[in-house]
Design an enzyme around this catalytic site. Structure first.
Site, PDB file in Angstrom:
ATOM      1  N   ASP A 110       0.415   3.922   1.740  1.00  0.00           N
ATOM      2  CA  ASP A 110       0.362   4.284   3.002  1.00  0.00           C
ATOM      3  C   ASP A 110       1.721   4.610   3.594  1.00  0.00           C
ATOM      4  O   ASP A 110       2.654   3.794   3.408  1.00  0.00           O
ATOM      5  CB  ASP A 110      -0.290   3.114   4.169  1.00  0.00           C
ATOM      6  CG  ASP A 110      -0.753   3.984   5.408  1.00  0.00           C
ATOM      7  OD1 ASP A 110       0.404   4.473   6.097  1.00  0.00           O
ATOM      8  OD2 ASP A 110      -1.751   3.906   5.775  1.00  0.00           O
ATOM      9  N   ARG A 146       2.926   4.809   6.308  1.00  0.00           N
ATOM     10  CA  ARG A 146       3.525   4.218   7.316  1.00  0.00           C
ATOM     11  C   ARG A 146       3.850   3.007   7.327  1.00  0.00           C
ATOM     12  O   ARG A 146       4.571   2.300   8.027  1.00  0.00           O
ATOM     13  CB  ARG A 146       2.313   4.207   8.617  1.00  0.00           C
ATOM     14  CG  ARG A 146       1.856   5.273   9.051  1.00  0.00           C
ATOM     15  CD  ARG A 146       0.491   5.272   9.776  1.00  0.00           C
ATOM     16  NE  ARG A 146      -0.561   4.666   8.727  1.00  0.00           N
ATOM     17  CZ  ARG A 146      -1.857   4.425   9.184  1.00  0.00           C
ATOM     18  NH1 ARG A 146      -2.189   4.768  10.409  1.00  0.00           N
ATOM     19  NH2 ARG A 146      -2.625   4.145   8.282  1.00  0.00           N
ATOM     20  N   CYS A 162       1.052  -1.227   0.060  1.00  0.00           N
ATOM     21  CA  CYS A 162       0.110  -0.027  -0.007  1.00  0.00           C
ATOM     22  C   CYS A 162       0.787   1.097   0.051  1.00  0.00           C
ATOM     23  O   CYS A 162       2.006   1.295   0.519  1.00  0.00           O
ATOM     24  CB  CYS A 162      -0.789  -0.058   1.421  1.00  0.00           C
ATOM     25  SG  CYS A 162      -2.125   1.203   1.238  1.00  0.00           S
ATOM     26  N   HIS A 196      -2.124  -4.035   4.930  1.00  0.00           N
ATOM     27  CA  HIS A 196      -1.931  -3.754   6.377  1.00  0.00           C
ATOM     28  C   HIS A 196      -3.478  -3.196   7.325  1.00  0.00           C
ATOM     29  O   HIS A 196      -4.311  -2.681   6.598  1.00  0.00           O
ATOM     30  CB  HIS A 196      -1.095  -2.392   6.519  1.00  0.00           C
ATOM     31  CG  HIS A 196      -1.592  -1.017   5.873  1.00  0.00           C
ATOM     32  ND1 HIS A 196      -2.066  -0.048   6.752  1.00  0.00           N
ATOM     33  CD2 HIS A 196      -1.767  -0.911   4.650  1.00  0.00           C
ATOM     34  CE1 HIS A 196      -2.580   0.787   6.067  1.00  0.00           C
ATOM     35  NE2 HIS A 196      -2.409   0.718   4.616  1.00  0.00           N
ATOM     36  N   CYS A 244      -6.082   0.358   6.661  1.00  0.00           N
ATOM     37  CA  CYS A 244      -5.560   0.736   5.510  1.00  0.00           C
ATOM     38  C   CYS A 244      -6.731   1.483   5.256  1.00  0.00           C
ATOM     39  O   CYS A 244      -8.136   1.215   5.120  1.00  0.00           O
ATOM     40  CB  CYS A 244      -5.734  -0.468   4.695  1.00  0.00           C
ATOM     41  SG  CYS A 244      -5.382  -0.125   2.844  1.00  0.00           S
TER      42      CYS A 244
HETATM   43 CO    CO Z   1      -3.318   1.310   3.089  1.00  0.00          CO
END
Ligand code: CO
Length: 208
Positions: A43, A45, A41, A97, A100
């Site tokens: 993302d 993090r 992803c 994750h 998400c």
């Molecule tokens: Co995500």
């Protein structure tokens, strides 16, 4: 964030690398032969190499919202074909994750404009597994489960590709489904039944 810091950090990074190995960049310039393709992803993090303790040259990476493998997405399909056919990676990972945002958005009924067709693919995962997901009374548990099921379905999408089917036959390439738990930092192997999926999928999607 002051972007000057990024360039200062870069200078320090170069010094550290050269201190450990004076030929580090000379070697890196020669080419890459990663053994792992990581699809994760976007993302902020969920880093790719960092959370696995790997570094430059180790992993071929593709990231998009909610780690999707969509057959008409020229971007992800180009990455898969290049990594599998040309770089000859032996492991292909889809890493989702918990927490998400893409999966969360797909669980809500809202018009999100250009994101609608993208999230539609996650809603399709929900539809396929509707009975299992509806059985959860706890919303958080249902959310976590959809993250896991989405990873599994994207692994299935990978197995549908000719590149993966051929590489499995030729050199036993495998596909793995993982989830990163952002609350603990733990990487979890969903232990997907790769051979089982493959057998099942080949009945209909056999391309090789
Ligand atoms: Co995500």
């Amino acid at each position: 964030m002051d972007l000057k810091k990024v360039f200062d950090n870069n200078k320090k990074w170069i010094s550290n690398k050269l201190a450990a190995d004076p030929k580090y960049f000379e070697e890196m310039g020669k080419g890459q032969s990663p053994e792992l393709l990581y699809i994760g992803c976007s993302d902020s993090r969920v880093t790719a190499e960092d959370l696995m303790g790997l570094g430059p040259g180790d992993v071929f990476v593709h990231r998009n919202i909610a780690n999707m493998v969509i057959s008409i997405d020229l971007n992800v399909m180009s990455v898969v074909n290049y990594a599998v056919d040309h770089l000859k990676v032996n492991h292909v990972v889809v890493c989702g994750h918990y927490g998400c945002g893409g999966v969360k958005a797909a669980m809500q009924s809202a018009d999100l404009g250009i994101l609608n067709p993208w999230l539609r693919n996650i809603r399709d995962v929900y539809r396929i597994h509707k009975d299992e997901l509806k059985a959860f009374e706890n919303e958080e548990q249902r959310y976590d489960r959809l993250v896991e099921l989405n990873v599994k379905e994207q692994c299935v999408n990978l197995i549908k590709t000719a590149a993966v089917q051929k590489a499995y036959r030729d050199r036993n390439l495998k596909v793995y489904g993982w989830v990163f738990d952002i609350h603990t930092g733990k990487l979890i192997d969903l232990n997907i039944d790769f051979e089982g999926y493959l057998k099942n999928i080949m009945e209909i999607y056999h391309l090789d």
